[in-house]
Design a protein around this motif. Structure first.
Motif, PDB file in Angstrom:
ATOM      1  N   THR A   1       3.073  13.865   3.739  1.00 12.22           N
ATOM      2  CA  THR A   1       3.629  12.718   3.016  1.00 12.22           C
ATOM      3  C   THR A   1       4.623  13.166   1.962  1.00 12.22           C
ATOM      4  OG1 THR A   1       1.583  11.458   3.367  1.00 12.22           O
ATOM      5  CG2 THR A   1       3.060  10.701   1.620  1.00 12.22           C
TER       6      THR A   1
ATOM      7  N   ASP B   1      -0.703   5.772   6.436  1.00 10.80           N
ATOM      8  CA  ASP B   1      -0.437   6.085   5.032  1.00 10.80           C
ATOM      9  C   ASP B   1       0.895   6.811   4.884  1.00 10.80           C
ATOM     10  OD1 ASP B   1      -2.842   4.939   4.425  1.00 10.80           O
ATOM     11  OD2 ASP B   1      -3.938   6.835   4.286  1.00 10.80           O
TER      12      ASP B   1
ATOM     13  N   GLY C   1       1.128   4.497  -2.783  1.00 11.41           N
ATOM     14  CA  GLY C   1       1.141   5.933  -2.513  1.00 11.41           C
ATOM     15  C   GLY C   1       2.421   6.598  -2.981  1.00 11.41           C
TER      16      GLY C   1
ATOM     17  N   ASP D   1       0.838  -1.207   0.000  1.00  7.49           N
ATOM     18  CA  ASP D   1       0.000   0.000   0.000  1.00  7.49           C
ATOM     19  C   ASP D   1       0.871   1.254   0.000  1.00  7.49           C
ATOM     20  OD1 ASP D   1      -2.235  -1.619   0.090  1.00  7.49           O
ATOM     21  OD2 ASP D   1      -2.450  -1.496   2.275  1.00  7.49           O
ATOM     22  N   GLY D   2       2.002   1.171   0.726  1.00  7.66           N
ATOM     23  CA  GLY D   2       2.918   2.311   0.739  1.00  7.66           C
ATOM     24  C   GLY D   2       3.502   2.586  -0.628  1.00  7.66           C
TER      25      GLY D   2
ATOM     26  N   SER E   1       4.163   4.923   3.156  1.00  9.77           N
ATOM     27  CA  SER E   1       4.614   5.588   1.926  1.00  9.77           C
ATOM     28  C   SER E   1       6.048   6.067   2.080  1.00  9.77           C
ATOM     29  CB  SER E   1       3.695   6.770   1.590  1.00  9.77           C
ATOM     30  OG  SER E   1       2.391   6.335   1.276  1.00  9.77           O
TER      31      SER E   1
END
Length: 498
Positions: free
Chosen positions: A58, A357, A13, A9-10, A361
């Motif tokens: 991020t 997240d 992103g 998932d990282g 990421s």
């Protein structure tokens, strides 16, 4: 399996077009600043700290990761070509790296450094992915007494163990702690050391101090030392930056040994990459002495490969310690911690739950940054070397202006500009008198944590301060600290006798 899914998932992103752009920008800026004479990765992060507040967290931290690792690549480039390392962590690489350059193997020396940094950083990133969540879970057992012990460990290690002069290290630490307590006391509401000035009610900005100490102070120092630097010859890298099969076989074991040496130091507040790089160099030198044809002193490729891998593996693991424990092991990591705090985020176990997240990421961006930096440094090493031709008066004037613009943009206060100049002069004097800067930064960053933890522990025990030395974790930290301090004292006594 959950870790791999979260990392996937990282990557989703981090591989967005926008975040890829920030990784690339960070790698380019970090490498460029690291290459320039007298600068380094710490200054690169410090300079960019004020101007990233317009970004979302991020994107900002993904760019910081590129700057952090890119600065280490650049530091070594300057050390190899000019025998003038940008940071202390690159000193060990210059011993054999510059001799390779003088022997006409500058391009191969740069390739050795780039591949070593890639291997060390990539393996460290893998370790961080699997160890950081475990460390974060472990740190949930920390209470005020444990956090106070952790802060004391960091204070003592960075101010006494890794500095040549303990008195100067402690003086730098207490200066940072003194700056940290200026302002309104959060518990009692009383003014502390504000001298009645409303500008100091909120304290002195950590961003201002960081930029002043690591950037402006360093610029003033380098400008004053110009006559000592300008005469150093630049070795022009010639040839193709590729290693032969025999050179790869020679360097590969050193890369792996250097990585193994550097990994543990990423979670120990021992000042950053300086100690593991020298240890890695020393191990390779001792191994080389057993050979029939010793190469050290003639441009041994293993003497460059091991320190480069050790430095980047330490840096990679340091990011894991920062994310999971909130523990900065170097001045650059302390700046990163300050950046998290500016965004209202506190690294530690709760960060993995509150901002998953961002965390994953960021971890994914480590791998991307390593690949980008390898691509930038292998074929374009000669292009980076041309940055050394920039006239220094223009370079330092531009950095000074950038410092002022960044601080004013982040605060909009002319008082902060005056503070920037004043603290910058203090930073110059510390640099000129050989006072270490890392204890000041770490003292200012961890000072509030130590103070809050000390108060909370005392209040929870009705004023009984013995609670600070109770519990297995706190006792273990103090025990390790005593062993480390004892080892340091014995080593220095032996060095004096020798």
């Amino acid at each position: 399996m959950d870790t791999l899914q979260l990392l996937g998932d990282g990557f989703i992103g981090a591989l967005s077009l926008q975040n890829l752009l920030w990784v690339l920008i960070g790698c380019v800026l970090g490498t460029a600043v690291g290459v320039l004479p007298g600068l380094g990765s710490s200054m690169a992060v410090a300079l960019l700290l004020p101007v990233t507040f317009a970004l979302d967290p991020t994107a900002a931290f993904i760019m910081f990761s590129g700057v952090y690792f890119g600065g280490l690549f650049g530091d070594s480039t300057m050390g190899i070509l000019m025998n003038t390392p940008g940071q202390a962590s690159a000193i060990a690489s210059t011993f054999e790296g510059h001799k390779m350059a003088l022997d006409g193997r500058a391009a191969k020396a740069l390739a050795t450094a780039a591949i070593g940094a890639f291997i060390g950083g990539f393996i460290a990133s893998i370790c961080v992915v699997f160890l950081a969540p475990v460390l974060a879970d472990f740190s949930t057992q920390f209470g005020p007494a444990e956090f106070f012990a952790l802060a004391v460990f960091a204070f003592a290690a960075t101010s006494t163990v890794v500095t040549d002069d303990t008195v100067k290290g402690l003086a730098s630490l207490f200066l940072g702690l003194g700056i940290a307590v200026i302002g309104i006391d959060g518990v009692s509401g009383a003014q502390r050391f504000t001298m009645g000035s409303p500008y100091l009610f909120d304290g002195i900005s950590l961003v201002t101090v960081t930029v002043a100490i690591l950037a402006l102070g360093e610029v003033i120092y380098v400008a004053c030392m110009e006559r000592h630097i300008v005469g150093k010859a630049i070795v022009r890298p010639k040839g193709r930056p590729w290693l032969s099969k025999s050179e790869l076989r020679e360097a590969a074991p050193a890369w792996l040994r250097g990585t193994a040496i550097g990994l543990p130091f990423g979670v120990v507040p021992a000042g950053g990459s300086e100690i593991p790089t020298f240890l890695a160099y020393g191990v390779e030198k001792r191994l080389d002495a057993r050979r029939k044809d010793p190469q050290f002193g003639k441009g041994a490729i293993r003497g460059l490969a091991a320190p480069e891998a050790a430095g980047n593996s330490t840096t990679g693991m340091a990011m894991g310690a920062l994310l999971s424990l909130g523990l900065p092991i170097s001045a650059t990591a302390a700046i990163m911690l300050a950046a998290f705090q500016q965004y209202g985020l506190q690294p530690g176990p709760l960060l993995f739950d509150r901002a998953p997240d961002l965390v994953w990421s960021l971890l994914a961006s480590f791998f991307i940054a390593m690949v980008v930096l390898l691509i930038l440094n292998l074929p374009f090493a000669m292009l980076w070397a041309k940055l050394l031709l920039i006239p220094r008066p223009y370079l330092y004037a531009g950095i000074t202006m950038f410092c002022a613009m960044g601080i004013y943009a982040s605060s909009g206060s002319t008082f902060d500009l005056a503070m920037l100049l004043g603290v910058g002069i203090v930073g110059f004097l510390m640099r000129a008198l050989d006072f270490p800067l890392a204890p000041l930064i770490i003292g200012m960053v961890l000072g509030p944590l130590a103070e809050t933890s000390l108060r909370d522990a005392a209040m929870s025990a009705n004023g009984d301060f013995s609670v600070l030395v109770q519990g297995p974790i706190a006792l273990t930290l103090y025990g390790v600290l005593i062993v480390v301090l004892g080892f340091s004292v014995v080593s220095r006594l032996r060095a004096r006798r020798a």
